[in-house]
Scaffold this motif. Structure first.
Motif, short mmCIF file in Angstrom:
data_model
loop_
_atom_site.label_atom_id
_atom_site.label_comp_id
_atom_site.label_asym_id
_atom_site.label_seq_id
_atom_site.Cartn_x
_atom_site.Cartn_y
_atom_site.Cartn_z
N SER A 127 0.68 -1.13 -0.11
CA SER A 127 0.04 -0.06 -0.09
C SER A 127 0.66 1.19 -0.04
CB SER A 127 -0.95 -0.13 1.27
OG SER A 127 0.08 -0.20 2.43
N THR A 128 2.13 1.09 -0.06
CA THR A 128 2.88 2.23 -0.19
C THR A 128 2.33 3.39 -0.88
OG1 THR A 128 5.05 0.84 0.40
CG2 THR A 128 5.45 3.11 -0.28
N PHE A 132 2.05 -2.42 3.58
CA PHE A 132 3.35 -1.64 3.79
C PHE A 132 3.28 -0.19 3.78
CE2 PHE A 132 5.41 -4.95 0.49
CZ PHE A 132 5.70 -6.17 1.57
N THR A 133 3.97 0.41 4.60
CA THR A 133 4.16 1.94 5.10
C THR A 133 2.96 2.37 5.69
OG1 THR A 133 5.24 2.05 2.82
CG2 THR A 133 4.21 4.10 3.69
N ARG A 134 1.59 1.98 5.14
CA ARG A 134 0.48 2.84 5.89
C ARG A 134 -0.34 1.67 6.60
NH1 ARG A 134 -2.06 6.46 1.50
NH2 ARG A 134 -3.10 7.20 3.46
N PRO A 135 -1.09 1.66 7.62
CA PRO A 135 -1.90 0.75 8.10
C PRO A 135 -3.34 1.15 7.65
CG PRO A 135 -1.64 2.45 9.71
CD PRO A 135 -0.57 2.71 8.69
N LEU A 136 -4.01 0.07 7.68
CA LEU A 136 -5.54 0.18 7.25
C LEU A 136 -6.45 1.08 7.94
CD1 LEU A 136 -6.59 -3.49 6.36
CD2 LEU A 136 -5.98 -1.83 4.76
N PRO A 137 -7.04 2.06 7.58
CA PRO A 137 -7.72 3.13 8.30
C PRO A 137 -9.01 2.23 8.68
CG PRO A 137 -7.98 3.55 6.06
CD PRO A 137 -6.99 2.39 6.21
N SER A 138 -9.02 1.49 9.68
CA SER A 138 -10.25 0.77 9.97
C SER A 138 -10.28 0.49 11.63
CB SER A 138 -10.47 -0.54 9.37
OG SER A 138 -11.52 -1.40 9.88
N PRO A 139 -11.21 0.65 12.32
CA PRO A 139 -10.83 0.19 13.78
C PRO A 139 -11.07 -1.16 13.89
CG PRO A 139 -13.35 0.97 13.23
CD PRO A 139 -12.50 1.13 11.98
N PHE A 165 -0.62 3.89 -2.32
CA PHE A 165 -2.06 3.95 -2.34
C PHE A 165 -2.38 5.57 -1.86
CE2 PHE A 165 -3.54 -0.61 -1.93
CZ PHE A 165 -2.86 -1.31 -2.97
N ASP A 166 -3.43 6.09 -2.45
CA ASP A 166 -3.93 7.18 -1.96
C ASP A 166 -4.90 7.07 -0.83
OD1 ASP A 166 -6.23 6.86 -3.13
OD2 ASP A 166 -6.07 8.09 -4.97
N ASP A 167 -5.41 8.13 -0.07
CA ASP A 167 -6.15 7.68 0.94
C ASP A 167 -7.54 7.18 0.82
OD1 ASP A 167 -4.38 8.98 2.70
OD2 ASP A 167 -5.44 11.00 2.66
N ASP A 168 -8.05 7.42 -0.33
CA ASP A 168 -9.35 6.71 -1.02
C ASP A 168 -9.18 5.36 -1.29
OD1 ASP A 168 -10.72 9.36 -0.84
OD2 ASP A 168 -10.42 9.62 -2.86
N LEU A 169 -8.10 4.94 -2.10
CA LEU A 169 -7.89 3.50 -2.35
C LEU A 169 -7.82 2.80 -1.38
CD1 LEU A 169 -7.33 1.06 -4.33
CD2 LEU A 169 -5.19 2.03 -4.76
N LEU A 170 -6.77 3.19 -0.21
CA LEU A 170 -6.51 2.35 1.23
C LEU A 170 -7.81 2.30 1.91
CD1 LEU A 170 -4.08 1.29 2.54
CD2 LEU A 170 -3.92 3.55 3.94
N LYS A 171 -8.68 3.30 1.97
CA LYS A 171 -9.98 3.40 2.86
C LYS A 171 -10.74 2.10 2.16
CE LYS A 171 -13.31 4.67 5.46
NZ LYS A 171 -13.94 3.31 6.19
N ALA A 172 -10.88 2.18 0.62
CA ALA A 172 -11.57 1.25 -0.01
C ALA A 172 -11.13 -0.32 0.40
CB ALA A 172 -11.56 1.39 -1.58
N VAL A 173 -9.86 -0.50 0.40
CA VAL A 173 -9.44 -1.89 0.54
C VAL A 173 -9.71 -1.91 2.00
CG1 VAL A 173 -7.10 -3.09 0.91
CG2 VAL A 173 -7.46 -1.49 -1.09
N ALA A 174 -9.63 -0.95 2.95
CA ALA A 174 -9.93 -1.29 4.25
C ALA A 174 -11.31 -1.86 4.46
CB ALA A 174 -9.64 -0.32 5.26
N ASP A 175 -12.30 -1.12 3.70
CA ASP A 175 -13.74 -1.10 3.81
C ASP A 175 -13.89 -2.85 3.50
OD1 ASP A 175 -14.17 0.73 4.85
OD2 ASP A 175 -15.07 1.86 3.02
N LEU A 176 -13.29 -3.28 2.38
CA LEU A 176 -13.30 -4.59 1.84
C LEU A 176 -12.70 -5.69 2.69
CD1 LEU A 176 -12.54 -3.92 -1.72
CD2 LEU A 176 -14.89 -4.60 -1.05
#
Length: 110
Positions: free
Chosen positions: A65-66, A92-99, A68-79
């Motif tokens: 995910s290095t 990689f680099t950024r965690p999933l934005p999901s609780p 990935f923009d915020d929208d793509l990372l959020k979409a992956v997290a939602d899935l």
């Protein structure tokens, strides 16, 4: 051991390299004590589950995910929230934005 290893890549050049690496691995002698897992690659958008629903059978999901923009990372997290309980997501680099996900370990490499 895994029964199958699957990859999803959007960029055509990286998809080609993955298929070439797959060929090298399949041509090599398999010396491990278990069956060789099936290896499959899908060229497309990881958020488009129509061609492969990785959320249905993913046990260990690696997300490079290095870039990935915020929208793509959020979409992956939602899935990824639809993965079975106990599934592991490695980013990689950024965690999933999901609780629903907890960072178990992290390392900084320079």
């Amino acid at each position: 051991p895994f029964r199958a290893c699957r990859g999803v890549e959007l960029l055509a050049g990286l998809s080609r390299l993955a298929r070439e690496a797959k060929g090298l691995v399949e041509a090599a002698e398999w010396t491990l004590g278990h069956a060789r897992p099936a290896v499959e690659f899908y060229e497309g958008d990881i958020t488009d589950l129509k061609f492969h629903d990785w959320t249905a059978d993913g046990d260990v999901v690696l997300v490079n995910s290095t870039c990935f923009d915020d929208d793509l990372l959020k979409a992956v997290a939602d899935l990824a929230e639809g993965l079975r309980p106990g599934a592991v997501v490695i980013t990689f680099t950024r965690p999933l934005p999901s609780p629903l996900f907890t960072i178990v370990d992290e390392e900084l490499h320079q």
